[in-house]
Design a protein around this motif. Sequence first.
Motif, PDB file in Angstrom:
ATOM      1  N   UNK A   1      -3.006  -6.866  -3.536  1.00 39.67           N
ATOM      2  CA  UNK A   1      -3.289  -8.121  -2.829  1.00 39.67           C
ATOM      3  C   UNK A   1      -4.157  -7.904  -1.597  1.00 39.67           C
ATOM      4  N   UNK A   2      -5.180  -7.079  -1.740  1.00 40.06           N
ATOM      5  CA  UNK A   2      -6.111  -6.782  -0.644  1.00 40.06           C
ATOM      6  C   UNK A   2      -5.385  -6.281   0.601  1.00 40.06           C
ATOM      7  N   UNK A   3      -4.439  -5.387   0.388  1.00 45.28           N
ATOM      8  CA  UNK A   3      -3.655  -4.828   1.486  1.00 45.28           C
ATOM      9  C   UNK A   3      -4.520  -3.897   2.333  1.00 45.28           C
ATOM     10  N   UNK A   4      -4.413  -4.053   3.631  1.00 46.60           N
ATOM     11  CA  UNK A   4      -5.103  -3.162   4.555  1.00 46.60           C
ATOM     12  C   UNK A   4      -4.211  -1.963   4.864  1.00 46.60           C
ATOM     13  N   UNK A   5      -4.854  -0.853   5.184  1.00 45.29           N
ATOM     14  CA  UNK A   5      -4.128   0.365   5.552  1.00 45.29           C
ATOM     15  C   UNK A   5      -4.533   0.706   6.975  1.00 45.29           C
ATOM     16  N   UNK A   6      -3.604   0.510   7.886  1.00 43.44           N
ATOM     17  CA  UNK A   6      -3.871   0.703   9.316  1.00 43.44           C
ATOM     18  C   UNK A   6      -3.982   2.178   9.675  1.00 43.44           C
ATOM     19  N   UNK A   7      -4.687   2.432  10.752  1.00 42.99           N
ATOM     20  CA  UNK A   7      -4.968   3.789  11.216  1.00 42.99           C
ATOM     21  C   UNK A   7      -3.736   4.404  11.880  1.00 42.99           C
ATOM     22  N   UNK A   8      -3.284   5.569  11.398  1.00 38.41           N
ATOM     23  CA  UNK A   8      -2.138   6.226  12.028  1.00 38.41           C
ATOM     24  C   UNK A   8      -2.530   7.142  13.191  1.00 38.41           C
ATOM     25  N   UNK A   9      -3.820   7.244  13.471  1.00 32.31           N
ATOM     26  CA  UNK A   9      -4.320   8.187  14.477  1.00 32.31           C
ATOM     27  C   UNK A   9      -3.599   8.004  15.814  1.00 32.31           C
ATOM     28  N   UNK A  10      -3.187   9.125  16.400  1.00 33.77           N
ATOM     29  CA  UNK A  10      -2.491   9.188  17.688  1.00 33.77           C
ATOM     30  C   UNK A  10      -1.132   8.491  17.670  1.00 33.77           C
ATOM     31  N   UNK A  11      -0.571   8.383  16.489  1.00 30.48           N
ATOM     32  CA  UNK A  11       0.782   7.858  16.351  1.00 30.48           C
ATOM     33  C   UNK A  11       1.655   8.990  15.811  1.00 30.48           C
ATOM     34  N   UNK A  12       2.908   8.759  15.694  1.00 28.23           N
ATOM     35  CA  UNK A  12       3.816   9.781  15.212  1.00 28.23           C
ATOM     36  C   UNK A  12       3.716   9.995  13.711  1.00 28.23           C
ATOM     37  N   UNK A  13       4.399  11.022  13.266  1.00 29.63           N
ATOM     38  CA  UNK A  13       4.378  11.368  11.845  1.00 29.63           C
ATOM     39  C   UNK A  13       4.805  10.209  10.939  1.00 29.63           C
ATOM     40  N   UNK A  14       5.787   9.377  11.316  1.00 28.04           N
ATOM     41  CA  UNK A  14       6.140   8.258  10.435  1.00 28.04           C
ATOM     42  C   UNK A  14       4.955   7.345  10.106  1.00 28.04           C
TER      43      UNK A  14
END
Length: 146
Positions: A111-124
């Motif tokens: 459904x045209x899901x976006x994948x947000x940037x995990x950069x500079x966030x924790x491992x989860x």
Amino acid sequence: MFKKILIVCIGNICRSPTAENLLREALDRSDIEVSSAGLCALENHPIEPTARIVLEEHGHLSKEHKANQLTPAAISKSDLILVMEQQHIGGVLKIAPEARGKVFLLGKWQNNREIRDPYRQGKPAFVHAYTLIEEAVNAWTKRLAR
């Protein structure tokens, strides 16, 4: 038939190299070439360490990676361009308006899901991004490996 697939995110150190690894592995019995680039690449940087760890923990060997800046030539050579967020489509088209029609979200089939940037966030955040990328790659693989 698609022969060259380009995967694009912002820095080309987290999401797009992860997707590149997974898609290349999934299509290894085809002659489809998979590469990645960034709209604002951290040129020549390796894959982000946490992204690499998450790949390896899921049984994937991350190939040697150096971040690449997205160029008009790379866009032109690609038959299909997969991006992580809706705004990335606009970023690609700003560089090469003629690419309209070959740029889609990696999460198109979710459904045209976006994948947000995990950069500079924790491992989860990296694990969550990996899970979404894996689902999207599996959906594209079903359509590309026919």
